[in-house]
Design a protein around this motif. Structure first.
Motif, mmCIF file in Angstrom:
data_model
loop_
_atom_site.group_PDB
_atom_site.id
_atom_site.type_symbol
_atom_site.label_atom_id
_atom_site.label_comp_id
_atom_site.label_asym_id
_atom_site.label_seq_id
_atom_site.Cartn_x
_atom_site.Cartn_y
_atom_site.Cartn_z
ATOM 1 N N LYS A 3 -37.922 -53.074 97.552
ATOM 2 C CA LYS A 3 -37.153 -54.080 96.841
ATOM 3 C C LYS A 3 -35.693 -53.884 97.194
ATOM 4 O O LYS A 3 -35.150 -52.807 97.079
ATOM 5 C CB LYS A 3 -37.372 -53.965 95.337
ATOM 6 C CG LYS A 3 -38.750 -54.457 94.908
ATOM 7 C CD LYS A 3 -38.790 -54.777 93.438
ATOM 8 C CE LYS A 3 -40.147 -55.378 93.074
ATOM 9 N NZ LYS A 3 -40.212 -55.811 91.679
ATOM 10 N N THR A 4 -35.072 -54.957 97.637
ATOM 11 C CA THR A 4 -33.715 -54.883 98.135
ATOM 12 C C THR A 4 -32.817 -55.761 97.294
ATOM 13 O O THR A 4 -33.123 -56.908 97.047
ATOM 14 C CB THR A 4 -33.656 -55.351 99.602
ATOM 15 O OG1 THR A 4 -34.604 -54.620 100.366
ATOM 16 C CG2 THR A 4 -32.270 -55.156 100.168
ATOM 17 N N ALA A 5 -31.695 -55.220 96.883
ATOM 18 C CA ALA A 5 -30.708 -56.005 96.158
ATOM 19 C C ALA A 5 -29.475 -56.149 97.016
ATOM 20 O O ALA A 5 -28.927 -55.159 97.485
ATOM 21 C CB ALA A 5 -30.364 -55.327 94.833
ATOM 22 N N HIS A 36 -26.991 -60.278 93.267
ATOM 23 C CA HIS A 36 -28.348 -59.824 93.529
ATOM 24 C C HIS A 36 -29.198 -61.009 93.973
ATOM 25 O O HIS A 36 -30.235 -61.298 93.399
ATOM 26 C CB HIS A 36 -28.942 -59.171 92.284
ATOM 27 C CG HIS A 36 -28.190 -57.966 91.860
ATOM 28 N ND1 HIS A 36 -28.292 -56.762 92.498
ATOM 29 C CD2 HIS A 36 -27.290 -57.779 90.864
ATOM 30 C CE1 HIS A 36 -27.520 -55.880 91.910
ATOM 31 N NE2 HIS A 36 -26.886 -56.477 90.931
ATOM 32 N N ALA A 46 -33.995 -60.359 94.864
ATOM 33 C CA ALA A 46 -33.622 -59.652 93.645
ATOM 34 C C ALA A 46 -32.988 -60.635 92.687
ATOM 35 O O ALA A 46 -32.065 -61.361 93.045
ATOM 36 C CB ALA A 46 -32.637 -58.530 93.974
ATOM 37 N N GLU A 97 -33.586 -53.089 89.395
ATOM 38 C CA GLU A 97 -34.658 -53.051 90.389
ATOM 39 C C GLU A 97 -35.754 -52.072 89.974
ATOM 40 O O GLU A 97 -36.945 -52.328 90.190
ATOM 41 C CB GLU A 97 -34.083 -52.667 91.762
ATOM 42 C CG GLU A 97 -33.118 -53.684 92.339
ATOM 43 C CD GLU A 97 -33.749 -55.049 92.487
ATOM 44 O OE1 GLU A 97 -34.845 -55.141 93.092
ATOM 45 O OE2 GLU A 97 -33.188 -56.025 91.981
ATOM 46 N N LYS A 148 -38.068 -53.707 87.579
ATOM 47 C CA LYS A 148 -39.024 -54.626 88.204
ATOM 48 C C LYS A 148 -40.267 -53.880 88.667
ATOM 49 O O LYS A 148 -41.392 -54.360 88.502
ATOM 50 C CB LYS A 148 -38.360 -55.354 89.380
ATOM 51 C CG LYS A 148 -37.284 -56.333 88.968
ATOM 52 C CD LYS A 148 -36.658 -56.974 90.196
ATOM 53 C CE LYS A 148 -35.517 -57.893 89.823
ATOM 54 N NZ LYS A 148 -34.881 -58.489 91.014
ATOM 55 N N TRP A 149 -40.061 -52.707 89.252
ATOM 56 C CA TRP A 149 -41.207 -51.898 89.645
ATOM 57 C C TRP A 149 -41.972 -51.423 88.414
ATOM 58 O O TRP A 149 -43.205 -51.430 88.393
ATOM 59 C CB TRP A 149 -40.744 -50.692 90.465
ATOM 60 C CG TRP A 149 -40.310 -50.994 91.856
ATOM 61 C CD1 TRP A 149 -39.017 -51.123 92.312
ATOM 62 C CD2 TRP A 149 -41.146 -51.186 92.997
ATOM 63 N NE1 TRP A 149 -39.020 -51.387 93.663
ATOM 64 C CE2 TRP A 149 -40.302 -51.429 94.108
ATOM 65 C CE3 TRP A 149 -42.525 -51.169 93.184
ATOM 66 C CZ2 TRP A 149 -40.813 -51.654 95.386
ATOM 67 C CZ3 TRP A 149 -43.028 -51.392 94.460
ATOM 68 C CH2 TRP A 149 -42.170 -51.637 95.544
ATOM 69 N N ARG A 170 -37.062 -48.287 95.635
ATOM 70 C CA ARG A 170 -38.524 -48.238 95.632
ATOM 71 C C ARG A 170 -38.989 -46.895 95.076
ATOM 72 O O ARG A 170 -38.246 -45.901 95.135
ATOM 73 C CB ARG A 170 -39.107 -48.448 97.022
ATOM 74 C CG ARG A 170 -38.882 -47.293 98.002
ATOM 75 C CD ARG A 170 -37.517 -47.328 98.623
ATOM 76 N NE ARG A 170 -37.355 -46.330 99.682
ATOM 77 C CZ ARG A 170 -36.164 -46.006 100.205
ATOM 78 N NH1 ARG A 170 -35.053 -46.563 99.758
ATOM 79 N NH2 ARG A 170 -36.105 -45.112 101.175
#
Length: 257
Positions: free
Chosen positions: A4-6, A16, A24, A149, A152-153, A227
């Motif tokens: 996951k990239t912001a 984001h 993001a 982020e 989110k995971w 991540r």
């Protein structure tokens, strides 16, 4: 490899928006940088790190130097020798719950501008005093974006209140994913953090790589790659599921969206 990239930029200072393989969502905070009062900020920020071989977070997050009472390094609140301008000693509370407290009202605290300046000076990274406030704003916003982020995971799991146990700066340790990016794109992160999260009794490690993007409007742009570390089967499964979602989104987009 999925992650996951912001896309984190100081033009808002952090946007984001979509970047990399996983978009993001925007962070729920307004721009903390007053662009009308910060001309030439980027050049000053660049000069700040020119005296060191490493451009990294000035706050030392090594475990041995963390104060267990406030979960941050013990940094002085007094003016540094040669400092001309008095900086604020107020510390901003984050939105990140502390794992050493049972109530979700207990959050991690960020360093004050004075502590941030002292941390820079201690690492021989003197900064223009008039820009310390905005540097603190960006530092804090990057951490808020990283936690967003992480959440989110964590939403893949049943734990409703993950908490941050501790964090560790590892700027010299290149993660496997960062090595792949270096080989493929020729870019390396300027910093790395490992965050240890309490998932309702289970400790989960997250790896965060910080990349510097192309400046925009004389403001720095940062990209965060967040991540879970593949320390167990659960994290491996999370990464595999995200990779599959990214592939579906890229090659089989939903025509209704």
């Amino acid at each position: 490899m999925s992650d996951k990239t912001a896309d984190t930029r100081a033009t808002c200072p952090v946007d984001h928006s979509a970047s990399g393989s996983q978009p993001a969502a925007p962070h729920g905070s307004g721009c903390p940088v007053d662009h009308t009062k910060k001309p030439g900020f980027l050049s000053s920020l660049t000069n700040t790190t020119a005296s060191t071989n490493e451009a990294k977070c000035p706050v030392d997050h090594a475990e041995s130097q963390v104060n267990p009472l406030n979960m941050m390094p013990a940094l002085a609140q007094t003016m540094h020798e040669g400092q001309q301008t008095a900086l604020s000693t107020d510390r901003e509370s984050s939105t990140i719950p502390r794992a050493d407290q049972s109530s979700d009202t207990h959050k991690w605290e960020y360093p004050s501008p004075q502590q941030f300046y002292n941390a820079l000076a201690r690492k021989n990274m003197p900064a223009p005093e008039e820009y310390v406030d905005v540097m603190v704003d960006i530092h804090n916003f990057l951490n808020e974006g990283a936690w967003n982020e992480v959440l989110k995971w964590e939403s893949r799991h049943e734990c409703k209140m993950p908490r941050l146990i501790r964090l560790q700066g590892r700027p010299r340790d290149i993660s496997p994913l960062a090595r792949i990016y270096d080989w493929r794109f020729g870019v390396r992160p300027f910093d790395r953090h490992d965050w240890f999260v309490d998932r309702c009794g289970k400790q989960v490690r997250y790896v965060i790589d910080y990349y510097e993007g192309e400046p925009k409007d004389d403001m720095p742009v940062f990209n965060l790659v967040v991540r879970p570390a593949i320390d167990d089967f659960s994290s491996l499964t999370d990464r595999a599921k995200q990779m599959w979602q990214d592939a579906k989104q890229k090659y089989f987009p939903d025509p209704k969206k």
